[in-house]
Scaffold this motif. Structure first.
Motif, PDB file in Angstrom:
ATOM      1  N   ALA A  18       0.977   7.281  -6.117  1.00 19.23           N
ATOM      2  CA  ALA A  18      -0.185   8.164  -6.314  1.00 19.23           C
ATOM      3  C   ALA A  18       0.158   9.603  -5.922  1.00 19.23           C
ATOM      4  CB  ALA A  18      -1.371   7.664  -5.502  1.00 19.23           C
ATOM      5  N   VAL A  19       0.842   9.784  -4.782  1.00 21.36           N
ATOM      6  CA  VAL A  19       1.190  11.138  -4.329  1.00 21.36           C
ATOM      7  C   VAL A  19       2.204  11.769  -5.288  1.00 21.36           C
ATOM      8  CG1 VAL A  19       2.285  12.469  -2.484  1.00 21.36           C
ATOM      9  CG2 VAL A  19       0.651  10.705  -1.906  1.00 21.36           C
ATOM     10  N   MET A  20       3.188  10.980  -5.716  1.00 19.55           N
ATOM     11  CA  MET A  20       4.202  11.502  -6.639  1.00 19.55           C
ATOM     12  C   MET A  20       3.571  11.926  -7.966  1.00 19.55           C
ATOM     13  SD  MET A  20       7.141  11.870  -5.443  1.00 19.55           S
ATOM     14  CE  MET A  20       8.079  12.124  -6.926  1.00 19.55           C
ATOM     15  N   LEU A  21       2.667  11.074  -8.490  1.00 15.86           N
ATOM     16  CA  LEU A  21       1.981  11.419  -9.745  1.00 15.86           C
ATOM     17  C   LEU A  21       1.169  12.690  -9.555  1.00 15.86           C
ATOM     18  CD1 LEU A  21       0.731   7.972 -11.129  1.00 15.86           C
ATOM     19  CD2 LEU A  21       2.442   9.466 -12.143  1.00 15.86           C
ATOM     20  N   LEU A  62      -0.262  24.922  -0.486  1.00 12.96           N
ATOM     21  CA  LEU A  62       0.236  24.453   0.816  1.00 12.96           C
ATOM     22  C   LEU A  62      -0.813  23.565   1.485  1.00 12.96           C
ATOM     23  CD1 LEU A  62       2.461  24.702   3.040  1.00 12.96           C
ATOM     24  CD2 LEU A  62       1.109  26.527   4.005  1.00 12.96           C
ATOM     25  N   VAL A  63      -2.074  24.029   1.431  1.00 13.95           N
ATOM     26  CA  VAL A  63      -3.174  23.263   2.030  1.00 13.95           C
ATOM     27  C   VAL A  63      -3.238  21.869   1.405  1.00 13.95           C
ATOM     28  CG1 VAL A  63      -5.705  23.138   2.199  1.00 13.95           C
ATOM     29  CG2 VAL A  63      -4.545  25.276   2.647  1.00 13.95           C
ATOM     30  N   ILE A  64      -3.184  21.841   0.088  1.00 10.57           N
ATOM     31  CA  ILE A  64      -3.297  20.561  -0.627  1.00 10.57           C
ATOM     32  C   ILE A  64      -2.111  19.653  -0.311  1.00 10.57           C
ATOM     33  CG2 ILE A  64      -3.168  19.589  -2.969  1.00 10.57           C
ATOM     34  CD1 ILE A  64      -5.286  21.700  -3.707  1.00 10.57           C
ATOM     35  N   THR A  65      -0.914  20.214  -0.242  1.00  9.70           N
ATOM     36  CA  THR A  65       0.275  19.400   0.031  1.00  9.70           C
ATOM     37  C   THR A  65       0.205  18.798   1.431  1.00  9.70           C
ATOM     38  OG1 THR A  65       1.468  20.909  -1.390  1.00  9.70           O
ATOM     39  CG2 THR A  65       2.794  19.384  -0.144  1.00  9.70           C
ATOM     40  N   ILE A  66      -0.264  19.588   2.410  1.00 10.03           N
ATOM     41  CA  ILE A  66      -0.385  19.058   3.782  1.00 10.03           C
ATOM     42  C   ILE A  66      -1.422  17.925   3.802  1.00 10.03           C
ATOM     43  CG2 ILE A  66      -1.187  19.617   6.123  1.00 10.03           C
ATOM     44  CD1 ILE A  66      -0.013  22.447   5.656  1.00 10.03           C
ATOM     45  N   MET A  67      -2.547  18.163   3.110  1.00  4.86           N
ATOM     46  CA  MET A  67      -3.616  17.152   3.094  1.00  4.86           C
ATOM     47  C   MET A  67      -3.147  15.861   2.419  1.00  4.86           C
ATOM     48  SD  MET A  67      -6.825  19.520   2.245  1.00  4.86           S
ATOM     49  CE  MET A  67      -8.262  18.635   2.755  1.00  4.86           C
ATOM     50  N   PHE A  68      -2.327  15.998   1.399  1.00  2.00           N
ATOM     51  CA  PHE A  68      -1.783  14.837   0.687  1.00  2.00           C
ATOM     52  C   PHE A  68      -1.130  13.851   1.643  1.00  2.00           C
ATOM     53  CE2 PHE A  68      -0.636  15.154  -4.050  1.00  2.00           C
ATOM     54  CZ  PHE A  68      -1.960  15.373  -4.349  1.00  2.00           C
ATOM     55  N   GLY A  69      -0.278  14.398   2.502  1.00  2.00           N
ATOM     56  CA  GLY A  69       0.480  13.569   3.436  1.00  2.00           C
ATOM     57  C   GLY A  69      -0.425  12.756   4.325  1.00  2.00           C
ATOM     58  N   ASN A  70      -1.437  13.444   4.883  1.00  5.26           N
ATOM     59  CA  ASN A  70      -2.356  12.737   5.792  1.00  5.26           C
ATOM     60  C   ASN A  70      -3.198  11.709   5.068  1.00  5.26           C
ATOM     61  OD1 ASN A  70      -1.594  13.985   8.150  1.00  5.26           O
ATOM     62  ND2 ASN A  70      -2.878  15.753   7.732  1.00  5.26           N
ATOM     63  N   LEU A  71      -3.660  12.096   3.866  1.00  3.79           N
ATOM     64  CA  LEU A  71      -4.514  11.173   3.107  1.00  3.79           C
ATOM     65  C   LEU A  71      -3.770   9.890   2.759  1.00  3.79           C
ATOM     66  CD1 LEU A  71      -6.362  13.561   0.697  1.00  3.79           C
ATOM     67  CD2 LEU A  71      -7.392  12.066   2.376  1.00  3.79           C
ATOM     68  N   ALA A  72      -2.490  10.025   2.477  1.00  4.81           N
ATOM     69  CA  ALA A  72      -1.714   8.844   2.099  1.00  4.81           C
ATOM     70  C   ALA A  72      -1.343   8.034   3.336  1.00  4.81           C
ATOM     71  CB  ALA A  72      -0.464   9.267   1.347  1.00  4.81           C
ATOM     72  N   ARG A  74       0.830  -1.207   0.000  1.00 10.98           N
ATOM     73  CA  ARG A  74       0.000   0.000   0.000  1.00 10.98           C
ATOM     74  C   ARG A  74       0.864   1.256   0.000  1.00 10.98           C
ATOM     75  NH1 ARG A  74      -5.092   0.366   3.083  1.00 10.98           N
ATOM     76  NH2 ARG A  74      -6.389  -1.221   2.168  1.00 10.98           N
ATOM     77  N   THR A  75       1.965   1.203   0.757  1.00  9.79           N
ATOM     78  CA  THR A  75       2.871   2.359   0.807  1.00  9.79           C
ATOM     79  C   THR A  75       3.412   2.664  -0.582  1.00  9.79           C
ATOM     80  OG1 THR A  75       3.464   1.691   3.022  1.00  9.79           O
ATOM     81  CG2 THR A  75       4.904   3.306   1.990  1.00  9.79           C
ATOM     82  N   PHE A  76       3.815   1.609  -1.312  1.00 14.17           N
ATOM     83  CA  PHE A  76       4.332   1.794  -2.673  1.00 14.17           C
ATOM     84  C   PHE A  76       3.267   2.455  -3.548  1.00 14.17           C
ATOM     85  CE2 PHE A  76       7.780  -1.295  -1.865  1.00 14.17           C
ATOM     86  CZ  PHE A  76       8.811  -0.609  -2.496  1.00 14.17           C
ATOM     87  N   ILE A  77       2.046   1.898  -3.486  1.00 12.55           N
ATOM     88  CA  ILE A  77       0.959   2.399  -4.338  1.00 12.55           C
ATOM     89  C   ILE A  77       0.649   3.862  -4.002  1.00 12.55           C
ATOM     90  CG2 ILE A  77      -1.485   2.107  -4.953  1.00 12.55           C
ATOM     91  CD1 ILE A  77      -1.038  -0.936  -4.443  1.00 12.55           C
ATOM     92  N   LEU A  78       0.547   4.155  -2.686  1.00 14.92           N
ATOM     93  CA  LEU A  78       0.200   5.524  -2.282  1.00 14.92           C
ATOM     94  C   LEU A  78       1.339   6.506  -2.590  1.00 14.92           C
ATOM     95  CD1 LEU A  78      -1.674   4.590   0.948  1.00 14.92           C
ATOM     96  CD2 LEU A  78      -2.636   5.921  -0.914  1.00 14.92           C
ATOM     97  N   TYR A  79       2.572   6.025  -2.469  1.00 16.60           N
ATOM     98  CA  TYR A  79       3.719   6.875  -2.796  1.00 16.60           C
ATOM     99  C   TYR A  79       3.651   7.264  -4.282  1.00 16.60           C
ATOM    100  CZ  TYR A  79       8.482   8.424  -3.601  1.00 16.60           C
ATOM    101  OH  TYR A  79       9.573   9.162  -3.960  1.00 16.60           O
ATOM    102  N   LEU A 101       1.695  15.151  -7.404  1.00 14.35           N
ATOM    103  CA  LEU A 101       2.576  16.329  -7.334  1.00 14.35           C
ATOM    104  C   LEU A 101       3.120  16.694  -8.711  1.00 14.35           C
ATOM    105  CD1 LEU A 101       4.536  15.658  -4.034  1.00 14.35           C
ATOM    106  CD2 LEU A 101       2.975  17.534  -4.464  1.00 14.35           C
ATOM    107  N   ARG A 102       3.431  15.662  -9.524  1.00 13.86           N
ATOM    108  CA  ARG A 102       3.954  15.927 -10.864  1.00 13.86           C
ATOM    109  C   ARG A 102       2.878  16.589 -11.730  1.00 13.86           C
ATOM    110  NH1 ARG A 102       7.073  16.899 -13.187  1.00 13.86           N
ATOM    111  NH2 ARG A 102       7.586  15.472 -14.849  1.00 13.86           N
ATOM    112  N   LEU A 103       1.625  16.103 -11.567  1.00 13.89           N
ATOM    113  CA  LEU A 103       0.527  16.680 -12.354  1.00 13.89           C
ATOM    114  C   LEU A 103       0.267  18.131 -11.946  1.00 13.89           C
ATOM    115  CD1 LEU A 103      -2.073  13.795 -12.633  1.00 13.89           C
ATOM    116  CD2 LEU A 103      -1.050  15.043 -14.525  1.00 13.89           C
ATOM    117  N   MET A 104       0.518  18.433 -10.648  1.00 11.29           N
ATOM    118  CA  MET A 104       0.255  19.796 -10.180  1.00 11.29           C
ATOM    119  C   MET A 104       1.359  20.763 -10.593  1.00 11.29           C
ATOM    120  SD  MET A 104      -1.772  19.633  -6.649  1.00 11.29           S
ATOM    121  CE  MET A 104      -0.907  18.411  -5.774  1.00 11.29           C
ATOM    122  N   GLY A 105       2.470  20.229 -11.074  1.00 13.36           N
ATOM    123  CA  GLY A 105       3.522  21.083 -11.635  1.00 13.36           C
ATOM    124  C   GLY A 105       4.631  21.397 -10.662  1.00 13.36           C
TER     125      GLY A 105
END
Lengths: 126, 225
Positions: free
Chosen positions: B14-17, B35-45, B7-12, B19-23
């Motif tokens: 997903a988060v990397m993709l 900043l809000v979205i980046t903080i939320m990303f961490g918790n969601l993953a 799951r860690t691999f998959i979520l990593y 961040l790449r899509l967000m530029g």
């Protein structure tokens, strides 16, 4: 621009997936609840042969749905359904009518809860 | 435990993709919404990573949604200045023509210590040397020194130096970078010839750069072992 289009495409796929998942959950809930009515009336009239076949049918249906349900719902809920179904099967085997009826109702609630929990309602959102 | 690792691999991914899509801005200076979205990303993953009872899709679906929101906000912000101001705020001038705007500082809840810290980070120790200081929407302070205090430029000396362009790296750590070799319209055969002239072999070269004026510079690997 490519990134924006790709994001929109992935999000649209997610929305479609959500709609499909909700429809599948509703269908699975209905499919699993219907045999419970037949099981209740069979147990109520002490028709243990019918109860036995209905239970087998129910177990098969659950085995079919369990494979993909775990991808959408809390695994704790599927575990609880499996436990309740095992109890029902044992109470049916030893003809323990009161316990069996109580567990059938528990299973009915658990199964009804699956689509209910994912439905887009104000209660679920807030 | 195995499930958590998978799951860690998959979520990593997903988060990397995401961040790449967000530029690129997402990994540099962040706007408030980013900043809000980046903080939320961490918790969601993190939650579905540890809790194997939670379906993986419950972590991935909100990440996709956040990426979508961020991409849409950026796209609308590009089109509408008013929307951009609403989402990111607007820059604040805190020093104007050498005068500190105390009212603005109070509004921003910034102390003089914060201002001095920002000046020091730009190698300015005297506030009198500053013509303008602007607090940008990403929290960075942009400082424009007074004309007499800014670094000397070739233009001040009426010089016109030749433009320096980035050289192409054609060998890195003993490996030929074919893409760059193609960009300069040279072949591997030519490169081999040049290396032979220096009595070297490709694996001996740590770095080879081809400058825009046609010079090839080699850096030989040192034998430390």
């Amino acid at each position: 621009m490519k990134g924006t289009i790709l994001t929109c495409f992935i999000f649209a796929a997610l929305i479609l997936g959500m709609i499909f998942a909700q429809m599948s959950l509703e269908k699975a809930g209905d499919e699993m609840t219907k045999p419970l009515d037949a099981l209740t009336s069979a147990v109520d009239s002490d028709d243990w042969e019918t109860a036995d076949s209905v239970l087998k049918d129910l177990s098969e249906k659950w085995a079919e749905n369990d494979k993909w349900l775990a991808m959408l719902i809390d695994h704790g809920e599927t575990d609880l359904i499996i436990t309740t179904m095992s109890e029902i099967s044992q109470y049916e085997k030893y003809r323990d009518k009161p316990e069996l009826m109580a567990n059938i109702e528990t299973l009915r609630e658990l199964l009804a809860h699956i689509p209910k929990k994912e439905r887009v309602t104000l209660e679920n959102i807030f | 435990m195995t499930i958590s690792v998978i799951r860690t691999f998959i979520l990593y991914i997903a988060v990397m993709l995401g961040l790449r899509l967000m530029g690129k801005r997402q990994i540099g200076e962040l706007q408030p919404s980013e900043l809000v979205i980046t903080i939320m990303f961490g918790n969601l993953a993190a939650v579905p990573m540890q809790e194997t009872g939670i379906p993986l899709i419950n972590g991935i679906a909100p990440i996709i949604t956040l990426v979508f929101i961020e991409v849409m906000l950026s796209a609308i912000s590009l089109k509408s200045k008013r929307f951009r101001r609403f989402i990111s705020g607007s820059p604040s001038i805190i020093i104007r023509r050498g005068e500190i705007d105390l009212k603005e500082l109070r509004r921003l809840r910034m102390s003089m210590d914060d201002v001095m810290e920002a000046l020091r980070s730009k190698d300015i120790v005297n506030i009198d040397d500053v013509e303008t200081a602007i607090l940008d929407t990403d929290g960075e302070i942009c400082i424009v020194p007074k004309a007499a205090k800014r670094p000397l430029t070739p233009e001040d000396l009426a010089l016109s130096p030749k433009e320096e362009e980035m050289p192409y790296t054609i060998i890195s750590d003993g490996r030929i970078i074919t893409d760059n070799l193609n960009k300069i319209n040279k072949s591997e055969k030519w490169l081999m010839g040049e290396i032979k002239k220096k009595k070297l072999a490709i694996p001996d070269v740590l770095l080879a750069n081809y400058t825009r004026d046609g010079k090839l510079c080699f850096k030989k690997k040192e034998n430390n072992n």
